[in-house]
Design a protein around this motif. Structure first.
Motif, PDB file in Angstrom:
ATOM      1  N   GLY A 153       5.468 -14.879  -0.107  1.00  0.00           N
ATOM      2  CA  GLY A 153       6.520 -14.992   0.896  1.00  0.00           C
ATOM      3  C   GLY A 153       6.910 -13.657   1.528  1.00  0.00           C
ATOM      4  O   GLY A 153       6.136 -12.694   1.515  1.00  0.00           O
ATOM      5  N   GLY A 154       8.125 -13.579   2.047  1.00  0.00           N
ATOM      6  CA  GLY A 154       8.586 -12.426   2.817  1.00  0.00           C
ATOM      7  C   GLY A 154       8.555 -11.108   2.075  1.00  0.00           C
ATOM      8  O   GLY A 154       8.079 -10.099   2.611  1.00  0.00           O
ATOM      9  N   SER A 155       9.056 -11.090   0.842  1.00  0.00           N
ATOM     10  CA  SER A 155       9.149  -9.817   0.124  1.00  0.00           C
ATOM     11  C   SER A 155       7.874  -9.523  -0.681  1.00  0.00           C
ATOM     12  O   SER A 155       7.860  -8.660  -1.546  1.00  0.00           O
ATOM     13  N   PHE A 156       6.812 -10.264  -0.352  1.00  0.00           N
ATOM     14  CA  PHE A 156       5.550 -10.178  -1.067  1.00  0.00           C
ATOM     15  C   PHE A 156       4.935  -8.768  -0.956  1.00  0.00           C
ATOM     16  O   PHE A 156       4.865  -8.194   0.119  1.00  0.00           O
ATOM     17  N   ASP A 157       4.475  -8.211  -2.099  1.00  0.00           N
ATOM     18  CA  ASP A 157       3.966  -6.829  -2.050  1.00  0.00           C
ATOM     19  C   ASP A 157       2.451  -6.743  -1.901  1.00  0.00           C
ATOM     20  O   ASP A 157       1.890  -5.641  -1.918  1.00  0.00           O
ATOM     21  N   GLY A 158       1.772  -7.878  -1.777  1.00  0.00           N
ATOM     22  CA  GLY A 158       0.322  -7.841  -1.537  1.00  0.00           C
ATOM     23  C   GLY A 158      -0.528  -7.921  -2.802  1.00  0.00           C
ATOM     24  O   GLY A 158      -1.721  -8.171  -2.728  1.00  0.00           O
ATOM     25  N   MET A 159       0.091  -7.656  -3.956  1.00  0.00           N
ATOM     26  CA  MET A 159      -0.600  -7.780  -5.255  1.00  0.00           C
ATOM     27  C   MET A 159      -1.943  -7.046  -5.302  1.00  0.00           C
ATOM     28  O   MET A 159      -2.928  -7.553  -5.873  1.00  0.00           O
ATOM     29  N   LEU A 160      -2.005  -5.847  -4.704  1.00  0.00           N
ATOM     30  CA  LEU A 160      -3.271  -5.113  -4.629  1.00  0.00           C
ATOM     31  C   LEU A 160      -3.895  -4.894  -6.005  1.00  0.00           C
ATOM     32  O   LEU A 160      -5.066  -5.189  -6.223  1.00  0.00           O
ATOM     33  N   LYS A 161      -3.083  -4.357  -6.923  1.00  0.00           N
ATOM     34  CA  LYS A 161      -3.696  -4.036  -8.225  1.00  0.00           C
ATOM     35  C   LYS A 161      -4.100  -5.289  -8.998  1.00  0.00           C
ATOM     36  O   LYS A 161      -5.048  -5.272  -9.766  1.00  0.00           O
ATOM     37  N   GLU A 162      -3.357  -6.402  -8.758  1.00  0.00           N
ATOM     38  CA  GLU A 162      -3.768  -7.671  -9.364  1.00  0.00           C
ATOM     39  C   GLU A 162      -5.127  -8.117  -8.806  1.00  0.00           C
ATOM     40  O   GLU A 162      -5.997  -8.555  -9.549  1.00  0.00           O
ATOM     41  N   PHE A 221     -12.671  -8.141  -2.087  1.00  0.00           N
ATOM     42  CA  PHE A 221     -11.276  -8.375  -1.707  1.00  0.00           C
ATOM     43  C   PHE A 221     -10.991  -7.481  -0.503  1.00  0.00           C
ATOM     44  O   PHE A 221     -11.788  -6.601  -0.176  1.00  0.00           O
ATOM     45  N   THR A 222      -9.877  -7.704   0.166  1.00  0.00           N
ATOM     46  CA  THR A 222      -9.552  -6.911   1.355  1.00  0.00           C
ATOM     47  C   THR A 222      -8.916  -5.582   0.947  1.00  0.00           C
ATOM     48  O   THR A 222      -7.955  -5.575   0.180  1.00  0.00           O
ATOM     49  N   ALA A 223      -9.469  -4.475   1.482  1.00  0.00           N
ATOM     50  CA  ALA A 223      -9.024  -3.136   1.077  1.00  0.00           C
ATOM     51  C   ALA A 223      -7.755  -2.716   1.828  1.00  0.00           C
ATOM     52  O   ALA A 223      -7.690  -1.658   2.445  1.00  0.00           O
ATOM     53  N   LYS A 224      -6.754  -3.600   1.759  1.00  0.00           N
ATOM     54  CA  LYS A 224      -5.449  -3.311   2.372  1.00  0.00           C
ATOM     55  C   LYS A 224      -4.392  -3.571   1.313  1.00  0.00           C
ATOM     56  O   LYS A 224      -4.542  -4.463   0.474  1.00  0.00           O
ATOM     57  N   THR A 225      -3.284  -2.831   1.410  1.00  0.00           N
ATOM     58  CA  THR A 225      -2.195  -3.040   0.462  1.00  0.00           C
ATOM     59  C   THR A 225      -1.568  -4.421   0.632  1.00  0.00           C
ATOM     60  O   THR A 225      -1.354  -5.151  -0.337  1.00  0.00           O
ATOM     61  N   LYS A 226      -1.244  -4.765   1.896  1.00  0.00           N
ATOM     62  CA  LYS A 226      -0.621  -6.073   2.159  1.00  0.00           C
ATOM     63  C   LYS A 226      -1.379  -6.819   3.245  1.00  0.00           C
ATOM     64  O   LYS A 226      -0.905  -6.925   4.379  1.00  0.00           O
ATOM     65  N   PRO A 227      -2.538  -7.354   2.954  1.00  0.00           N
ATOM     66  CA  PRO A 227      -3.287  -8.077   3.988  1.00  0.00           C
ATOM     67  C   PRO A 227      -2.649  -9.437   4.249  1.00  0.00           C
ATOM     68  O   PRO A 227      -2.088 -10.050   3.334  1.00  0.00           O
ATOM     69  N   ARG A 228      -2.725  -9.901   5.494  1.00  0.00           N
ATOM     70  CA  ARG A 228      -2.221 -11.240   5.794  1.00  0.00           C
ATOM     71  C   ARG A 228      -3.265 -12.274   5.346  1.00  0.00           C
ATOM     72  O   ARG A 228      -4.450 -11.986   5.292  1.00  0.00           O
ATOM     73  N   LEU A 229      -2.793 -13.489   5.071  1.00  0.00           N
ATOM     74  CA  LEU A 229      -3.706 -14.509   4.555  1.00  0.00           C
ATOM     75  C   LEU A 229      -4.831 -14.857   5.543  1.00  0.00           C
ATOM     76  O   LEU A 229      -5.992 -14.930   5.151  1.00  0.00           O
ATOM     77  N   PRO A 230      -4.515 -15.058   6.849  1.00  0.00           N
ATOM     78  CA  PRO A 230      -5.600 -15.391   7.789  1.00  0.00           C
ATOM     79  C   PRO A 230      -6.673 -14.290   7.842  1.00  0.00           C
ATOM     80  O   PRO A 230      -7.873 -14.568   7.940  1.00  0.00           O
ATOM     81  N   GLN A 231      -6.223 -13.036   7.750  1.00  0.00           N
ATOM     82  CA  GLN A 231      -7.148 -11.899   7.734  1.00  0.00           C
ATOM     83  C   GLN A 231      -8.090 -12.009   6.537  1.00  0.00           C
ATOM     84  O   GLN A 231      -9.302 -11.774   6.651  1.00  0.00           O
ATOM     85  N   GLN A 232      -7.527 -12.401   5.403  1.00  0.00           N
ATOM     86  CA  GLN A 232      -8.346 -12.526   4.197  1.00  0.00           C
ATOM     87  C   GLN A 232      -9.324 -13.694   4.319  1.00  0.00           C
ATOM     88  O   GLN A 232     -10.486 -13.595   3.945  1.00  0.00           O
TER      89      GLN A 232
END
Lengths: 485, 485
Positions: free
Chosen positions: B390-399, B416-427
């Motif tokens: 949701g809104g305050s989502f941190d992107g779960m990069l390390k997960e 996986f996408t090499a972004k900290t907070k990628p959007r779902l459609p991008q992924q």
């Protein structure tokens, strides 16, 4: 007289039977080992989503121009035959950058395995050749800081785990290095030349490097000493980070500040990727020759475990080992180069990549295998089909062909002697490194049977009493498959 | 003025972004298809006991000199930079002969897959390039007549079965051909030039070839007509053999006699090897350009089935197809060359070999695949790891990194996408051609779970209602392996 001699010479002289200087042929067991290394490396590249690329062995000369600094003199030109000016590729990075710009590709993980060419002084025993293979993986695209860089190091880790080679990845960061030089007082026009002096610290003691900086390159002695204080440090990332972060003068430099942030991120990502911290050494003396690096740089050396010793003790230990172990230099190296692709077009595409020196890795693994195993097979044949009979024996050529065909049809690697009536010892000799023998005889054949024999060490093979188990022709494929598991 | 213009041009002009004439890059799906062809070919080479060889891309110029006749002008020379004179290899046969002589190897089955270079006029659409791959298998050594020759043809048969390409192997024998020319009355000094005229019969009608022989090459018309009577024949080996054996004049020629014996042996060996007789056409018009062949010669063309029609009707059918189908010429060719190795040293080593034109085979298979399947994957990634919140989502990069690491550790191809907070459609877009998705969410993660989703056609993927099955992290690898079977 002279001209006559010349003519006779050119008429009578046999062709020189050799490969060009610094090149070699690869045959049999050597090729099989090299292919095994290629397969292990590409398996990891594929596991990380690598897309394979192949480029021509030569490029337009202008594509290579201005990319390699002093090393440009090592480029092999092709003869101009009234067409384009071309030269053999020097590495795989520049052709990749050319490909990215030419095809306007914004992001890709690409890998390439191919030979590159450098007219350098060859040192064959240490695996330094003029024609040699590189295996490269590069991640191109605009991503968040250090994520692709960490993945490249994870790839390094996975590959050497798979090759069972103990390694240390030496790391540094161009922005930290350049910042240190600036803070120490190196004039900005001398940064690259001082950097290349420091790069020699893995081969020379500090005193020699200092002498080069002061006497040859005109650096003030006090500046050189300040550099010396920094570049002697190496160790795991957190240790070196705390050391640098405790230095207020360094942290005031914006390049260094960015570099330290990057290294902190990298350490946390390597942890998430499960790369053990003792595989990595943050080494402030690591510079890397090429101009185009802009961020993280790294070099992989083979070594039992990471040490946190000083640069000076590193030099001693490499000197000590000099005469005893194979010294192949770095076996993989790379870094981040964010500006190279922009040299070809309007678009900058940030990249980070790694290049594996396969011939050096091959030299290491071959030396280890020779100690452990002795000779290796030159081909993969699993079954040798032979025939044996008495005085009026006709050699059963067509029977041997028919059996070989059955095995080939079932995908089994099989050979037979291409003679009408080969002698049995001749056939066993040809089967020397083949694990299984199928032996045909007239009596067995009349019953639709053959003999299947596990071929062991030489002595027993011509022993007629052990001619293997009787197997019906129809069961042969299944019986062989059982033995080959 | 002119010089100023010149300077400005060289200063301002961007580098030409292209590969040299007649060369190309290979990327992604094209590379994967080409590698598939290489693998199928080498699998068969290995099945027959082939030993891999790799030689340098360039050879000493004198090694190549005098081997290719008129075609020597197509050799790429390297620039002389004060050292040896070298040139890019033109084929793989001459480097193999050099290697045999240099290493005094008496017998070997060797294979080599490598690029060769010819400064010919490129015809890209038909797969004719200046840099192209050859795959060669050669059997060197003194064996009984026609046994290795038959095995080479069996290899051809196996390889095209494996590639699912319908082919015909056109065969002829140099001794029969030369004997026919002699019997027809061709003067011995004209045999090679008349042979090269006859070689054009697959592209030109008999009238044109006859004209060339009579008007350009000064052959008597009656001699040309006698040649025409012979070379129009093709069909299965027994048919052509009986035809020739019925001709007493021909059989009196010792070359022809030897050739006919060879062809009889060959037919019986091909039968033992299970090569269907309709795969083979004994074609008296087949000559092959290269001078060094001494016995059996062959050429492989792709064609639904063998015909026993005359040369004239062959020409018609290839004309008719000209505009509709891809014409790639021969896709493999070779023959026996017993005297080439002796050119380098004192020892003659009889050889027979085949060269596969991989780029032409690639052109054929690619055209067929495009009709059948549409686009192909550019990389082999099986799983895409993504996160959604949701809104305050941190992107779960390390997960995401941690899960990717688990998959890599298990040998699973994952990204996986090499972004900290990628959007779902991008992924989802990045995962477009990836079969499986692992979706991380904060709630699931708190319970040690992830969602595993089979990625189908675009529309359904962003549908939040179908976010896949819940799987515990510890079961993820096993669940993925089940789905990937």
């Amino acid at each position: 007289m002279a001209s006559k001699e010349g003519k006779e010479k050119s008429k009578g002289a046999a062709v020189q039977l050799k490969t060009p200087k610094g090149t070699r042929d690869w045959i049999g067991a050597d090729m099989i080992l090299r292919d095994e290394i290629f397969t292990k490396i590409t398996d990891v590249f594929k596991r990380h989503g690598g897309v394979p690329l192949d480029t021509p062995v030569f490029e337009l000369k202008e594509v290579l121009a201005g990319k390699y600094g002093e090393d440009s003199r090592l480029i092999y030109d092709l003869a101009d035959q009234g067409g384009e000016l071309t030269a053999l590729r020097y590495d795989l990075t520049v052709p990749f950058a050319r490909w990215l710009a030419m095809n306007k590709v914004q992001q890709i993980k690409r890998y390439q395995i191919a030979k590159v060419y450098r007219r350098d002084q060859p040192a064959v025993a240490r695996g330094r050749m003029r024609e040699f293979y590189q295996c490269d993986l590069d991640i191109a695209g605009t991503y968040d800081r250090m994520i692709p860089d960490a993945e490249i190091l994870r790839v390094v880790y996975e590959i050497f785990e798979s090759l069972q080679e103990q390694i240390v990845i030496k790391l540094n960061h161009r922005q930290i290095l350049d910042g240190i030089f600036a803070v120490a007082g190196v004039p900005s026009d001398k940064i690259r030349t001082i950097s290349s002096a420091v790069d020699k610290l893995d081969k020379a003691p500090w005193a020699d490097v200092k002498k080069e900086m002061v006497e040859e390159k005109g650096l003030e002695e006090s500046v050189a000493d300040r550099i010396g204080e920094y570049v002697k440090h190496n160790g795991d990332i957190p240790t070196i980070l705390s050391l640098l972060q405790a230095d207020a003068t360094l942290c005031a430099n914006s390049d260094i500040k960015q570099g330290l942030e990057d290294m902190g991120l990298l350490a946390s990502y390597l942890d998430a990727f499960g790369v053990p911290s003792n595989k990595v050494s943050f080494d402030l003396s690591l510079c890397r020759g090429l101009d185009y690096y802009t961020g993280l740089i790294f070099e992989v050396i083979n070594q039992p475990s990471a040490s946190s010793s000083t640069a000076d003790s590193n030099v001693k230990s490499s000197k000590k080992k000099g005469g005893e172990e194979i010294q192949v230099g770095s076996i993989a190296a790379g870094g981040r180069y964010d500006n190279l692709v922009g040299m070809y077009g309007k678009t900058q595409i940030p990249c980070v990549g790694i290049s594996f020196g396969v011939d050096r890795i091959y030299t290491l693994i071959k030396a280890k295998r020779e100690k452990e195993e002795g000779t290796s097979r030159v081909r993969e044949t699993d079954v040798y089909v032979m025939a044996f009979g008495g005085g009026s024996f006709d050699g059963m050529l067509k029977e041997r062909m028919r059996i070989a065909r059955r095995l080939w049809d079932a995908g089994i690697k099989a050979e037979f002697t291409a003679k009408t009536k080969p002698r049995l010892p001749q056939q066993f000799k040809a089967a020397e490194d083949v694990p299984l023998g199928v032996i045909l005889g007239e009596d067995e054949s009349a019953n639709g049977q053959v003999r299947l024999k596990v071929l062991g060490s030489g002595a027993a093979e011509t022993d007629e009493k052990d001619r293997g188990q009787l197997v019906s022709e129809d069961d042969l494929v299944a019986e062989i498959k059982k033995l080959l598991i």
